[in-house]
Design a protein around this motif. Structure first.
Motif, PDB file in Angstrom:
ATOM      1  N   VAL A 156       0.843  -1.207   0.000  1.00  0.00           N
ATOM      2  CA  VAL A 156       0.000   0.000   0.000  1.00  0.00           C
ATOM      3  C   VAL A 156       0.870   1.245   0.000  1.00  0.00           C
ATOM      4  O   VAL A 156       0.632   2.202  -0.759  1.00  0.00           O
ATOM      5  N   LEU A 160       1.182   4.116  -2.914  1.00  0.00           N
ATOM      6  CA  LEU A 160       0.976   5.548  -2.705  1.00  0.00           C
ATOM      7  C   LEU A 160       2.157   6.361  -3.214  1.00  0.00           C
ATOM      8  O   LEU A 160       1.993   7.498  -3.683  1.00  0.00           O
ATOM      9  N   THR A 169      -4.148   2.107  -3.277  1.00  0.00           N
ATOM     10  CA  THR A 169      -4.378   1.745  -1.880  1.00  0.00           C
ATOM     11  C   THR A 169      -5.073   0.397  -1.716  1.00  0.00           C
ATOM     12  O   THR A 169      -5.334  -0.021  -0.586  1.00  0.00           O
ATOM     13  N   LEU A 250      -3.298  -0.509   7.659  1.00  0.00           N
ATOM     14  CA  LEU A 250      -3.154  -0.403   6.203  1.00  0.00           C
ATOM     15  C   LEU A 250      -3.688  -1.642   5.501  1.00  0.00           C
ATOM     16  O   LEU A 250      -4.336  -1.554   4.447  1.00  0.00           O
ATOM     17  N   SER A 253      -7.493  -1.649   5.635  1.00  0.00           N
ATOM     18  CA  SER A 253      -8.007  -0.648   4.686  1.00  0.00           C
ATOM     19  C   SER A 253      -7.897  -1.160   3.257  1.00  0.00           C
ATOM     20  O   SER A 253      -8.784  -0.932   2.429  1.00  0.00           O
ATOM     21  N   ALA A 254      -6.792  -1.850   2.967  1.00  0.00           N
ATOM     22  CA  ALA A 254      -6.602  -2.396   1.625  1.00  0.00           C
ATOM     23  C   ALA A 254      -7.691  -3.408   1.287  1.00  0.00           C
ATOM     24  O   ALA A 254      -8.183  -3.459   0.150  1.00  0.00           O
ATOM     25  N   THR A 257     -10.762  -1.467   0.394  1.00  0.00           N
ATOM     26  CA  THR A 257     -10.575  -0.807  -0.901  1.00  0.00           C
ATOM     27  C   THR A 257     -10.586  -1.819  -2.032  1.00  0.00           C
ATOM     28  O   THR A 257     -11.077  -1.530  -3.129  1.00  0.00           O
TER      29      THR A 257
END
Length: 362
Positions: A156, A160, A169, A250, A253-254, A257
């Protein structure tokens, strides 16, 4: 032996990943206690093994899970030849996999040819090609990759740094198909500490890649791979700043996403089937600008990017946006120049992507 919590978690993760890929228990006898013989023609699960702690832990766990389901479990080891002694590392890794009971264990030596995208990318491409070829030859049902939660967090951050948009992401998907081979990443919910602990629990030796080594005087040398510098320099700095487990944040969140990305990708595929055409005279592809213009910008850009990729054209976000302007802000502007001598040119309601010069010949 008694299973530790991390070992039980890994077993459950591998079992769940195989089940999602349609690889369930092969016969009722494998639900019973005791040892049972796996059929020689049972589906083959192939572990991509580098010899590091993550892939050795995965190899051990996958062998245990496959044995309990009546599946065969083998390993493929790729020697890039980029470091002195890489052949010895590959041979030792193969021996360790065989000692764990994996079969077949196949070692492939590859030649890494850099094509302008860096040595890391070239090595990764060579590795995937070797794995895909091996999986095809063995008729493997799936290939398991040993990426962990820490790898996901690093991916991730690298995304970015290198890219823009939601894809940057989303990290690595838990499963994907490439070259007709299904790849699974069952350990994305486990940490590197978990895989290290599993190796310790099972008494498994592993190899540490020196380019993933510890920091020197607080930082890694600038010529080390980007992932190594993110792992040892950037991510620890963010952890110190945030004061909490950033890697897990992270990675979680990935995963969210990735679900959004999957939805957008599927919508783009449906739209592309209606608005993108194949080769036509001098054009390698055609895009119906009038019909695509009615779609949401997120879908339009995905359709354009996917169409260019399938035509073998590596375009960046700036070029995709320029083609999008041919759709939404068309006022007779000239062509959008693309890599490898291609360009996109609009005439009436159609955008044609051609080799330079082919537009004039129409």
């Amino acid at each position: 032996m008694a299973y530790t919590a991390r070992l039980r978690k890994a077993v459950g993760a591998v079992r769940a990943a195989l089940a999602e890929a349609g690889l369930e228990r092969q016969s009722p006898e494998f639900a019973q206690h005791g040892e049972h013989r796996t059929a020689p023609d049972a589906p083959l699960v192939l572990v991509a093994c580098s010899g590091g702690r993550d892939s050795m832990a995965l190899a051990a766990v996958a062998h245990t899970v496959c044995a309990s389901l009546g599946l065969r479990c083998g390993a493929v080891i790729v020697d890039h030849g980029l470091q002195a002694g890489s052949d010895e590392v590959a041979a030792t890794t193969a021996q360790r996999c065989e000692q764990l009971g994996l079969t077949p264990v196949i070692t492939r030596k590859v030649a890494v040819r850099e094509s302008g995208e860096g040595l890391e990318a070239a090595a990764r491409e060579a590795r995937y090609q070797a794995i895909i070829e091996t999986a095809g030859e063995c008729r493997a049902a799936v290939v398991l990759l040993a990426h962990t939660m820490d790898d996901q967090a690093e991916t991730v951050l690298i995304g970015l740094l290198r890219n823009t948009g939601i894809d940057a992401t989303a990290g690595m998907p838990p499963h994907f198909t490439r070259g007709g081979v299904t790849f699974l990443r069952p350990l994305l919910g486990l940490t590197r500490a978990d895989t290290t602990g599993i190796c310790r629990d099972l008494g498994i030796a592993y190899w540490d890649d020196p380019t993933n080594g510890e920091s020197i005087d607080g930082e890694l040398p600038a010529d080390y791979p980007l992932r190594s510098r993110v792992r040892h320099d950037l991510l620890p700095a963010i952890v110190r700043f945030a004061g909490r487990d950033v890697a897990r944040h992270l990675a979680e969140s990935a995963a969210l996403t990735q679900a959004d990305k999957d939805y957008l990708d599927s919508a783009a595929v449906r739209v592309a089937a209606q608005v993108v055409g194949g080769a036509d005279g001098g054009a390698v592809l055609r895009i119906n600008a009038a019909r695509l213009g009615a779609e949401h910008p997120a879908i339009r850009r995905r359709v354009i990017g996917r169409a260019l990729e399938q035509a073998g054209i590596r375009a960046g976000a700036t070029q995709v946006d320029a083609i999008d302007r041919l759709i939404t802000d068309w006022h007779g502007q000239g062509p959008v120049h693309l890599p490898s001598g291609y360009s996109a040119n609009r005439k009436k309601h159609v955008i044609r992507v051609c080799q330079d010069g082919a537009h004039a010949n129409r």
